[in-house]
Write a protein that holds these residues in place. Structure first.
Motif, PDB file in Angstrom:
ATOM      1  N   GLU A   1       0.835  -1.210   0.000  1.00 26.02           N
ATOM      2  CA  GLU A   1       0.000   0.000   0.000  1.00 26.02           C
ATOM      3  C   GLU A   1       0.864   1.253   0.000  1.00 26.02           C
ATOM      4  OE1 GLU A   1      -3.232   0.415  -0.510  1.00 26.02           O
ATOM      5  OE2 GLU A   1      -3.108  -1.741  -0.930  1.00 26.02           O
ATOM      6  N   MET A   2       1.969   1.229   0.708  1.00 28.92           N
ATOM      7  CA  MET A   2       2.884   2.372   0.700  1.00 28.92           C
ATOM      8  C   MET A   2       3.466   2.614  -0.690  1.00 28.92           C
ATOM      9  SD  MET A   2       5.029   2.082   4.248  1.00 28.92           S
ATOM     10  CE  MET A   2       5.845   3.648   3.884  1.00 28.92           C
ATOM     11  N   ILE A   3       3.798   1.520  -1.373  1.00 21.59           N
ATOM     12  CA  ILE A   3       4.344   1.640  -2.731  1.00 21.59           C
ATOM     13  C   ILE A   3       3.284   2.197  -3.673  1.00 21.59           C
ATOM     14  CG2 ILE A   3       5.331   0.366  -4.675  1.00 21.59           C
ATOM     15  CD1 ILE A   3       6.399  -1.652  -2.588  1.00 21.59           C
ATOM     16  N   ARG A   4       2.049   1.712  -3.548  1.00 24.43           N
ATOM     17  CA  ARG A   4       0.954   2.235  -4.377  1.00 24.43           C
ATOM     18  C   ARG A   4       0.741   3.731  -4.114  1.00 24.43           C
ATOM     19  NH1 ARG A   4      -2.122  -2.762  -3.064  1.00 24.43           N
ATOM     20  NH2 ARG A   4      -2.133  -4.094  -4.919  1.00 24.43           N
ATOM     21  N   GLU A   5       0.792   4.123  -2.859  1.00 30.41           N
ATOM     22  CA  GLU A   5       0.593   5.533  -2.506  1.00 30.41           C
ATOM     23  C   GLU A   5       1.703   6.403  -3.098  1.00 30.41           C
ATOM     24  OE1 GLU A   5       0.546   8.410   1.455  1.00 30.41           O
ATOM     25  OE2 GLU A   5       0.373   6.221   1.674  1.00 30.41           O
ATOM     26  N   ALA A   6       2.934   5.937  -2.990  1.00 27.92           N
ATOM     27  CA  ALA A   6       4.052   6.692  -3.554  1.00 27.92           C
ATOM     28  C   ALA A   6       3.936   6.775  -5.073  1.00 27.92           C
ATOM     29  CB  ALA A   6       5.371   6.033  -3.164  1.00 27.92           C
ATOM     30  N   GLU A   7       3.484   5.689  -5.693  1.00 26.20           N
ATOM     31  CA  GLU A   7       3.309   5.693  -7.156  1.00 26.20           C
ATOM     32  C   GLU A   7       2.262   6.712  -7.564  1.00 26.20           C
ATOM     33  OE1 GLU A   7       1.655   5.157 -10.932  1.00 26.20           O
ATOM     34  OE2 GLU A   7       0.553   4.533  -9.127  1.00 26.20           O
ATOM     35  N   ARG A   8       1.136   6.786  -6.822  1.00 28.33           N
ATOM     36  CA  ARG A   8       0.078   7.756  -7.138  1.00 28.33           C
ATOM     37  C   ARG A   8       0.605   9.186  -7.004  1.00 28.33           C
ATOM     38  NH1 ARG A   8      -3.373   3.934  -4.494  1.00 28.33           N
ATOM     39  NH2 ARG A   8      -2.971   4.938  -2.474  1.00 28.33           N
ATOM     40  N   GLU A   9       1.396   9.435  -5.994  1.00 30.93           N
ATOM     41  CA  GLU A   9       1.948  10.777  -5.789  1.00 30.93           C
ATOM     42  C   GLU A   9       2.858  11.181  -6.949  1.00 30.93           C
ATOM     43  OE1 GLU A   9       3.874  10.766  -2.035  1.00 30.93           O
ATOM     44  OE2 GLU A   9       2.015  10.512  -0.869  1.00 30.93           O
ATOM     45  N   TYR A  10       3.696  10.267  -7.390  1.00 28.97           N
ATOM     46  CA  TYR A  10       4.566  10.561  -8.533  1.00 28.97           C
ATOM     47  C   TYR A  10       3.751  10.774  -9.804  1.00 28.97           C
ATOM     48  CZ  TYR A  10       8.825   9.366  -5.938  1.00 28.97           C
ATOM     49  OH  TYR A  10       9.860   9.349  -5.034  1.00 28.97           O
ATOM     50  N   ARG A  11       2.709   9.937  -9.987  1.00 30.01           N
ATOM     51  CA  ARG A  11       1.874  10.064 -11.180  1.00 30.01           C
ATOM     52  C   ARG A  11       1.160  11.409 -11.207  1.00 30.01           C
ATOM     53  NH1 ARG A  11      -2.944   7.569 -11.135  1.00 30.01           N
ATOM     54  NH2 ARG A  11      -2.062   5.962  -9.742  1.00 30.01           N
TER      55      ARG A  11
END
Length: 333
Positions: free
Chosen positions: A312-322
């Motif tokens: 979930e942390m990785i998904r959250e970081a990915e959304r922020e970068y996107r």
């Protein structure tokens, strides 16, 4: 065969541990104690030993010199199958006969333009160029790194901790390109990048990773590169190809300061480890060192978030970068 005393003397004379010493060591049985002083570096073969290393001979034989000798032998076979002499080949590709001979003996690196010309001359339907690309990738990849990557396909279980970056086997081409751009500026690293990104497909091992939280927040190559990289990792997790845990930034343990290392388990041999440092790496098979690294791995996984929360942390970081990339796009139009 050189006696152990004479071999030690020969190695002491060549304090730089060049290829000649590596060749002398290759005559020893694999179960012989390693005569190299612990942590001594074989600068040409990339060998680093910890206490008793029974795999030194295999590592010495992995040096880049042997890669081009093997390729040169392959070129010679192609020439003989084509029924051509060295002089005829030299005339066809615009090189001297002496240079063609040196390339076939592995004394000179074969340039890509020469490989293309030989491909056309021998009509190998792409096989020659493909072999050249793989040889070039292996010779460019630091030999100390190759020690570990050559263990990977044989392992049944691999555990890896990297304190600064996402592990190489998980990297996308763009992420890897950005790391090489800063770490090895001015060098053509495309063949190395291609080899790095193809490593995962060759592995059958169970793969487990721990990375510090700050690695997810460190922009390598920009927002788009990071978004694509983290999305790639999420897909690997969802496909149950890997298990990845994130070590929290606010963790009470200092185990994450120990540095980068990999643990290898095999079905048909004793376990091994590989620890990296700023200018190389150390291949480890000493039981006490393996135990210490195993305990360290246990500490890291105990203090890291569980795999579900880590994902979930990785998904959250990915959304922020996107989102950051999407917000940037209008300003670039």
């Amino acid at each position: 065969m050189l006696g152990l005393t004479r071999l030690r003397s020969a190695i002491r004379v060549r304090t730089s541990m060049g290829h000649s010493a590596a060749v002398a060591m290759s005559s020893m049985p694999l179960d012989s104690p390693c005569p190299v002083k612990a942590n001594t570096d074989c600068t040409e073969s990339g060998v680093h030993c910890v206490k008793t290393c029974t795999r030194v001979r295999q590592m010495c034989q992995s040096c880049p010199v042997n890669d081009w000798k093997e390729f040169g032998s392959y070129l010679r076979d192609c020439r003989l199958q084509a029924g051509l002499t060295i002089d005829q080949v030299a005339s066809s590709v615009g090189l001297s006969s002496s240079l063609v001979g040196k390339v076939e003996r592995g004394e000179r690196v074969c340039q890509r333009s020469t490989a293309r010309a030989l491909e056309d001359l021998y009509g190998t339907s792409g096989a020659l160029l493909d072999r050249w690309t793989r040889t070039q990738a292996r010779s460019n990849d630091p030999t100390w790194s190759r020690q570990a990557t050559e263990c990977e396909p044989k392992a049944s279980d691999i555990k890896q901790f990297h304190a600064m970056l996402l592990p190489g086997v998980l990297q996308t081409a763009a992420y890897a390109r950005a790391t090489f751009h800063d770490g090895r500026p001015g060098e053509d690293m495309e063949s190395v990048i291609s080899a790095r990104c193809s490593r995962l497909a060759a592995l059958t091992a169970t793969l487990s990773f721990v990375v510090p939280e700050h690695v997810l927040r460190t922009r390598v190559g920009g927002a788009q590169v990071m978004s694509e990289q983290l999305n790639h990792i999420v897909k690997l997790i969802e496909a149950e190809r890997i298990v990845l845990q994130v070590l929290p930034a606010e963790t009470p343990t200092l185990a994450g300061l120990a540095g980068h290392f990999r643990l290898f388990s095999f079905k048909d041999r004793l376990p091994m480890a590989y620890a990296e440092h700023v200018s190389g790496g150390v291949l480890i098979d000493d039981p006490s060192e393996l135990h210490r690294l195993g305990v360290l791995w246990g500490t890291l996984t105990a203090f890291a978030y569980d795999p579900s929360r880590s994902t979930e942390m990785i998904r959250e970081a990915e959304r922020e970068y996107r989102l950051a990339e999407e917000q940037l796009q209008p300003t670039l139009r």
